[in-house]
Design a protein around this motif. Structure first.
Motif, PDB file in Angstrom:
ATOM      1  N   ALA A 149       0.839  -1.206   0.000  1.00 20.50           N
ATOM      2  CA  ALA A 149       0.000   0.000   0.000  1.00 20.50           C
ATOM      3  C   ALA A 149       0.874   1.255   0.000  1.00 20.50           C
ATOM      4  N   ALA A 150       1.930   1.274   0.797  1.00 21.91           N
ATOM      5  CA  ALA A 150       2.828   2.430   0.833  1.00 21.91           C
ATOM      6  C   ALA A 150       3.490   2.615  -0.525  1.00 21.91           C
ATOM      7  N   TRP A 151       3.977   1.549  -1.101  1.00 22.21           N
ATOM      8  CA  TRP A 151       4.633   1.602  -2.411  1.00 22.21           C
ATOM      9  C   TRP A 151       3.686   2.186  -3.457  1.00 22.21           C
ATOM     10  N   ARG A 152       2.444   1.684  -3.472  1.00 19.11           N
ATOM     11  CA  ARG A 152       1.457   2.163  -4.453  1.00 19.11           C
ATOM     12  C   ARG A 152       1.132   3.627  -4.231  1.00 19.11           C
ATOM     13  N   ARG A 153       0.854   4.004  -2.984  1.00 20.14           N
ATOM     14  CA  ARG A 153       0.492   5.396  -2.688  1.00 20.14           C
ATOM     15  C   ARG A 153       1.627   6.353  -3.019  1.00 20.14           C
ATOM     16  N   LEU A 154       2.831   5.979  -2.657  1.00 22.60           N
ATOM     17  CA  LEU A 154       3.969   6.860  -2.928  1.00 22.60           C
ATOM     18  C   LEU A 154       4.227   6.994  -4.429  1.00 22.60           C
ATOM     19  N   HIS A 155       4.083   5.902  -5.162  1.00 25.82           N
ATOM     20  CA  HIS A 155       4.232   6.000  -6.621  1.00 25.82           C
ATOM     21  C   HIS A 155       3.163   6.910  -7.211  1.00 25.82           C
ATOM     22  N   ARG A 156       1.918   6.805  -6.728  1.00 24.78           N
ATOM     23  CA  ARG A 156       0.848   7.670  -7.233  1.00 24.78           C
ATOM     24  C   ARG A 156       1.143   9.139  -6.957  1.00 24.78           C
ATOM     25  N   LEU A 157       1.872   9.411  -5.897  1.00 25.51           N
ATOM     26  CA  LEU A 157       2.254  10.784  -5.583  1.00 25.51           C
ATOM     27  C   LEU A 157       3.438  11.255  -6.425  1.00 25.51           C
ATOM     28  N   GLY A 158       4.089  10.320  -7.114  1.00 28.79           N
ATOM     29  CA  GLY A 158       5.229  10.668  -7.961  1.00 28.79           C
ATOM     30  C   GLY A 158       6.573  10.446  -7.299  1.00 28.79           C
ATOM     31  N   ALA A 159       6.613   9.601  -6.291  1.00 30.81           N
ATOM     32  CA  ALA A 159       7.862   9.348  -5.572  1.00 30.81           C
ATOM     33  C   ALA A 159       8.905   8.712  -6.480  1.00 30.81           C
ATOM     34  N   LEU A 160      10.133   9.111  -6.258  1.00 31.84           N
ATOM     35  CA  LEU A 160      11.279   8.523  -6.944  1.00 31.84           C
ATOM     36  C   LEU A 160      12.011   7.663  -5.931  1.00 31.84           C
ATOM     37  N   TYR A 161      11.994   6.351  -6.138  1.00 38.25           N
ATOM     38  CA  TYR A 161      12.672   5.445  -5.205  1.00 38.25           C
ATOM     39  C   TYR A 161      14.174   5.507  -5.437  1.00 38.25           C
ATOM     40  N   VAL A 162      14.901   5.751  -4.354  1.00 40.60           N
ATOM     41  CA  VAL A 162      16.362   5.839  -4.419  1.00 40.60           C
ATOM     42  C   VAL A 162      17.013   4.665  -3.696  1.00 40.60           C
TER      43      VAL A 162
END
Length: 183
Positions: free
Chosen positions: A26-39
């Motif tokens: 859920a965190a992964w999905r929500r953060l991606h929807r917000l436009g997060a860039l995973y580092v």
């Protein structure tokens, strides 16, 4: 150097239990929807202002309620080379999303062509394809909302959606004529 015209970056690092995976996914999905860039694993960056405080609070609540923890840090400066690299990575992610939208729009046009060739210009086909085009427009709007740095793929995706819209309009006109809707 201030990293972003919008006020810097938010670095988010979170930890969730391996099982169940619900909070992590859920965190992964929500953060991606917000436009997060995973580092890194469970570590991402967001430009300040790209997500409202309520959206970030929702992510945090989901992580904590799932037995995890989260830290958020505001970063205002990066070395110029790092800044460029981050923006390029943000744009690459948006371009990949725009390419997917474009691919689906092209597939919609191909579907309209196939149905026309089969003589299946019906109201049911019109409705099905209108629903698909509506989903594509919503998706494009979501990607555009995450596009903080002007990714190059936006124009191509918009053009593909407009072409799909034009072709669907033509298909609808043929369907109306075929099913007796012409006057």
């Amino acid at each position: 150097m201030v990293s972003d015209e919008h006020g810097g970056w938010v670095l988010i690092a979170y930890r969730t239990p391996k099982q169940p995976s619900t909070a992590r996914v859920a965190a992964w999905r929500r953060l991606h929807r917000l436009g997060a860039l995973y580092v890194g694993p469970s570590t991402c960056l967001l430009p300040v202002g790209s997500a409202g405080e309520r959206a970030l609070a929702t992510v945090a609540e989901g992580i904590v309620s799932g037995g995890g923890s989260i830290d958020q840090f505001r970063i205002t400066t990066f070395a110029p080379e790092a800044e460029r690299a981050l923006r390029e990575r943000f744009n690459a992610e948006r371009d990949a999303e725009y390419a997917e939208v474009m691919e689906r729009a092209v597939a919609l046009v191909a579907e309209l062509d196939r149905e026309s060739e089969r003589g299946r210009s019906t109201f049911a086909e019109v409705e099905e394809n209108e629903a698909e085009l509506t989903k594509l427009r919503r998706w494009l709007t979501a990607v555009t909302g995450r596009d903080r740095y002007g990714a190059a793929g936006r124009g191509h995706a918009e053009a593909a959606i407009e072409e799909a819209d034009r072709r669907l309009h033509e298909f609808t006109e043929r369907s109306a004529s075929t099913e007796g809707g012409a006057s």
